[in-house]
Design an enzyme around this catalytic site. Sequence first.
Site, short mmCIF file in Angstrom:
data_model
loop_
_atom_site.label_atom_id
_atom_site.label_comp_id
_atom_site.label_asym_id
_atom_site.label_seq_id
_atom_site.Cartn_x
_atom_site.Cartn_y
_atom_site.Cartn_z
N LYS A 1 0.83 -1.20 0.00
CA LYS A 1 0.00 0.00 0.00
C LYS A 1 0.86 1.26 0.00
CE LYS A 1 -1.31 2.17 3.60
NZ LYS A 1 -1.88 2.74 4.83
N ASN A 2 1.90 1.28 0.83
CA ASN A 2 2.73 2.48 0.96
C ASN A 2 3.53 2.77 -0.31
OD1 ASN A 2 1.74 2.88 3.48
ND2 ASN A 2 3.58 2.26 4.57
N ARG B 1 -2.78 10.59 4.86
CA ARG B 1 -1.46 11.19 4.91
C ARG B 1 -0.81 11.24 3.52
NH1 ARG B 1 2.12 14.35 7.94
NH2 ARG B 1 4.24 13.83 7.33
N CYS C 1 -3.18 8.31 10.16
CA CYS C 1 -3.12 7.89 11.56
C CYS C 1 -2.51 8.99 12.42
CB CYS C 1 -2.28 6.61 11.70
SG CYS C 1 -3.07 5.16 10.95
N ARG D 1 3.64 14.38 12.85
CA ARG D 1 4.22 14.00 11.56
C ARG D 1 4.36 15.28 10.73
NH1 ARG D 1 0.46 9.08 9.68
NH2 ARG D 1 2.30 8.31 8.58
N PRO D 2 5.42 16.05 10.95
CA PRO D 2 5.54 17.36 10.32
C PRO D 2 5.77 17.26 8.81
CG PRO D 2 7.56 16.80 11.50
CD PRO D 2 6.55 15.75 11.86
N ILE D 3 5.44 18.37 8.13
CA ILE D 3 5.59 18.43 6.67
C ILE D 3 6.54 19.56 6.27
CG2 ILE D 3 3.37 17.39 6.12
CD1 ILE D 3 2.21 20.20 5.91
N ASP D 4 7.29 20.10 7.23
CA ASP D 4 8.15 21.25 6.93
C ASP D 4 9.22 20.91 5.90
OD1 ASP D 4 9.20 19.64 9.14
OD2 ASP D 4 10.85 21.07 9.18
N GLN D 5 9.74 19.68 5.90
CA GLN D 5 10.78 19.32 4.94
C GLN D 5 10.24 19.30 3.51
OE1 GLN D 5 14.29 18.76 5.59
NE2 GLN D 5 13.45 19.96 7.27
N ASP E 1 7.02 1.18 11.68
CA ASP E 1 5.67 0.61 11.61
C ASP E 1 5.56 -0.73 12.32
OD1 ASP E 1 3.94 2.20 9.32
OD2 ASP E 1 6.09 2.34 9.01
N ILE F 1 11.95 7.58 15.12
CA ILE F 1 11.16 8.31 14.13
C ILE F 1 9.88 8.87 14.74
CG2 ILE F 1 10.03 8.16 11.88
CD1 ILE F 1 11.92 5.90 11.19
N ARG G 1 -7.33 -0.37 6.69
CA ARG G 1 -6.57 0.62 5.93
C ARG G 1 -5.21 0.06 5.51
NH1 ARG G 1 -5.65 5.73 9.12
NH2 ARG G 1 -4.52 6.18 7.19
#
Length: 429
Positions: free
Chosen positions: A25-26, A96, A120, A125-129, A311, A333, A401
């Site tokens: 899935k990923n 996500r 989830c 879970r930042p998105i700054d990068q 995970d 992580i 999911r």
Amino acid sequence: MPSESLLVIQGGQPLHGEFVIQPSKNAALPILAATLLTRHSVTVHGVPQLSDVYTLLRILGTIGARHAWIGPHSLVIHTPEILTVQPPAELVGQLRASFTLLGALLSRAGEARLGQPGGCTFSQRPIDQHLKALRAMGARVSENNGAFHVVRPAPLSGNYLFELLTVGGTQNAILAAVLGEGQVVLENCSTDTDVVDMVNFLNALGADIHGAGTATITVSGVKELRGGEYHVIPDRLEAGTLMLAAAATRGQVTLTNVRTAHLRAVSAKLREVGVTITEHPDGTALSVDARQHRLQAVNVTATEYPGFPTDLQPIIGALLSTVRGTSILMDRIYTRTTHVAELRRMGAQIELADHVMVVTGASLRGTRVKAADIRSGAALVVAALAAQGESVIENVHFLQRGYEDLAARLTPLGAQVQHHEATLPLAMD
């Protein structure tokens, strides 16, 4: 009346037999997002039928993509034109992986408007990068009330050194740079299998990307991509889950449709625990044998690929809860603790100190527990399979999911698992 999905598991039975691993899935989700980069039809094999996949297909449909399933895990997807650069926030907020649409739309349409991604909620879970990389490549990025507007005033080019390893950030930056006349060099990139698979897909359609699987990736923009056909890699997280389940039940399971090279960290840790791992010479199958083995406690540090997967940290915690001795788990992580209280209800002895879990082996007993996200749900399934007595797992929609038809696929291994729909009482004013 409303209903809820439940798993009812009679534990204490060793798993035994053969299990075919589903597609990843990923890996499939960013590949589906990447189909936006071509106006031609694309056939993708190895797309699991999961709720997250359905959500992304709904989002892509609002953008202009049309799709048709042509087999259990194969679909044709075609986006002849982009109808909107602003997919519905309510759908984006459920997933996500929807944030990779930022780079895909920027590449194909030169603009993207996207709300905060969902998924989830086990940790920050930042998105700054993602945003820093796009800015460094020449994109204009603005934010208003949690929504992002990204514009490409000229072909993207330049260099960006990621401040930390990020799978999604690497994927977004690659997608943004594929179409155009510039060249982008990305450093300190994620070497994750999902990044490599997405790059292999894009290159199969005519992209010019080099270095996937290494720390430095170079993207030379091309005018357009063609159509094509592609096979997604197997799901190493489902494979790892089944490996851990076989060990926790002291069983023997052969996994097929795997890539053993993607599972090196899991195999190494299970060997350290005392489990026998036998790999097929062609790298597509392996056997896990924990029958009559005296398993021992180990320390685990979850980290970026190729290290032990974050995970699977909750799931190996479930296994180690059945192993005599004291194990220490760390996660570099994410802070994944949503499963701990539920495992304690089953008799697990787990102590938390900041980002460290101290697990002391004990006998698990069946009880009623609740999944809080995909991997915490999988940890509860593994614990329930190993426990004595009956367990009832609520919130099965989280498992759906990430794991396709798990109850039905575990039954041939000797697991006593049933999927039920329970009626919920109506809420009272």
